[in-house]
Design a protein around this motif. Sequence first.
Motif, PDB file in Angstrom:
ATOM      1  N   VAL A   1      43.153  46.451  17.048  1.00  0.00           N
ATOM      2  CA  VAL A   1      43.522  44.941  16.109  1.00  0.00           C
ATOM      3  C   VAL A   1      44.914  45.194  16.288  1.00  0.00           C
ATOM      4  N   HIS A   2      45.542  46.249  16.137  1.00  0.00           N
ATOM      5  CA  HIS A   2      47.441  46.421  16.083  1.00  0.00           C
ATOM      6  C   HIS A   2      47.721  46.384  17.668  1.00  0.00           C
ATOM      7  N   GLU A   3      46.921  47.075  18.644  1.00  0.00           N
ATOM      8  CA  GLU A   3      47.800  47.825  20.107  1.00  0.00           C
ATOM      9  C   GLU A   3      46.157  47.513  20.983  1.00  0.00           C
TER      10      GLU A   3
ATOM     11  N   SER B   1      46.630  44.877   2.211  1.00  0.00           N
ATOM     12  CA  SER B   1      46.344  44.044   3.397  1.00  0.00           C
ATOM     13  C   SER B   1      44.666  44.198   4.018  1.00  0.00           C
ATOM     14  N   SER B   2      44.542  45.822   3.746  1.00  0.00           N
ATOM     15  CA  SER B   2      43.298  45.882   4.466  1.00  0.00           C
ATOM     16  C   SER B   2      42.885  47.056   4.275  1.00  0.00           C
TER      17      SER B   2
ATOM     18  N   ASP C   1      40.551  54.681  12.737  1.00  0.00           N
ATOM     19  CA  ASP C   1      42.120  54.861  13.745  1.00  0.00           C
ATOM     20  C   ASP C   1      41.841  54.141  14.859  1.00  0.00           C
TER      21      ASP C   1
ATOM     22  N   GLN D   1      42.473  51.155   4.942  1.00  0.00           N
ATOM     23  CA  GLN D   1      43.398  52.160   6.499  1.00  0.00           C
ATOM     24  C   GLN D   1      43.084  53.047   6.599  1.00  0.00           C
TER      25      GLN D   1
ATOM     26  N   ARG E   1      39.163  50.981  14.601  1.00  0.00           N
ATOM     27  CA  ARG E   1      40.347  49.690  14.096  1.00  0.00           C
ATOM     28  C   ARG E   1      41.237  49.173  14.356  1.00  0.00           C
ATOM     29  N   HIS E   2      42.449  50.366  13.939  1.00  0.00           N
ATOM     30  CA  HIS E   2      44.439  49.963  13.974  1.00  0.00           C
ATOM     31  C   HIS E   2      44.475  49.594  15.370  1.00  0.00           C
ATOM     32  N   GLN E   3      43.919  50.578  15.869  1.00  0.00           N
ATOM     33  CA  GLN E   3      43.985  50.546  17.909  1.00  0.00           C
ATOM     34  C   GLN E   3      43.641  48.711  18.200  1.00  0.00           C
TER      35      GLN E   3
ATOM     36  N   ASP F   1      44.523  48.154  22.025  1.00  0.00           N
ATOM     37  CA  ASP F   1      43.426  49.100  22.596  1.00  0.00           C
ATOM     38  C   ASP F   1      44.131  49.354  24.361  1.00  0.00           C
TER      39      ASP F   1
END
Length: 212
Positions: A154-156, A112-113, A148, A115, A150-152, A158
Amino acid sequence: MVATHAVVSGLFVTLNDLRAAQDDMRGAISETHRDQARAAIVFTAAGIDACLRTLLRDSLLLAEGPAHGAFVSHFMSERLKDKVTEATKKAVVDIDPRAALIDLYVKDLTDSSIQGSEDLAKCRNALGLKKDPVLDDSILESHQPFFDARHQVVHELDLVDPSGKGTRGRRHRDIAAVGEQCDGALHLLHAFIAPTARAAKQAQRDMGWSES
């Protein structure tokens, strides 16, 4: 890549304008300002995803060159080994089988992207750039903190759990550090593009194609 650079640069210009409009620029940086930096991380990562997918597809328009060898190897060892999946069967009988197989290949490599460093290494190897010193494993791994982040974001969103009582807080984003991360990521992307373009031109010459 050009579009990504323009968008990310525009975000930092807007951020600087917002800061300049403050009564006291020495004051604390607000979350609104830090959100500009968070957006820069997301847009930069999206640009990397789009560019690497396009680069992988374009590198396989020619049925010669290092990228083609990696493409064939992947299908022989993964998708054409043992039981063939329905997705692979549909690609084989597609009206344009090679294009359909390339789409499957790119999906296998990028999911999907992108990582992090492992996915970057997969793309590097697929493009025939494994021995390129500018794309050494250690260099790719040095960009893991960017992914890392970006993940934080987008998904959390921040958000982090507080150490004591209270509501969930947001991770601190140092704007200067974010700028360096985004700049480094875009320079890394150029390190993928330049040798791939040279390899494509060489493959064209080997096949007797005119560069015009």
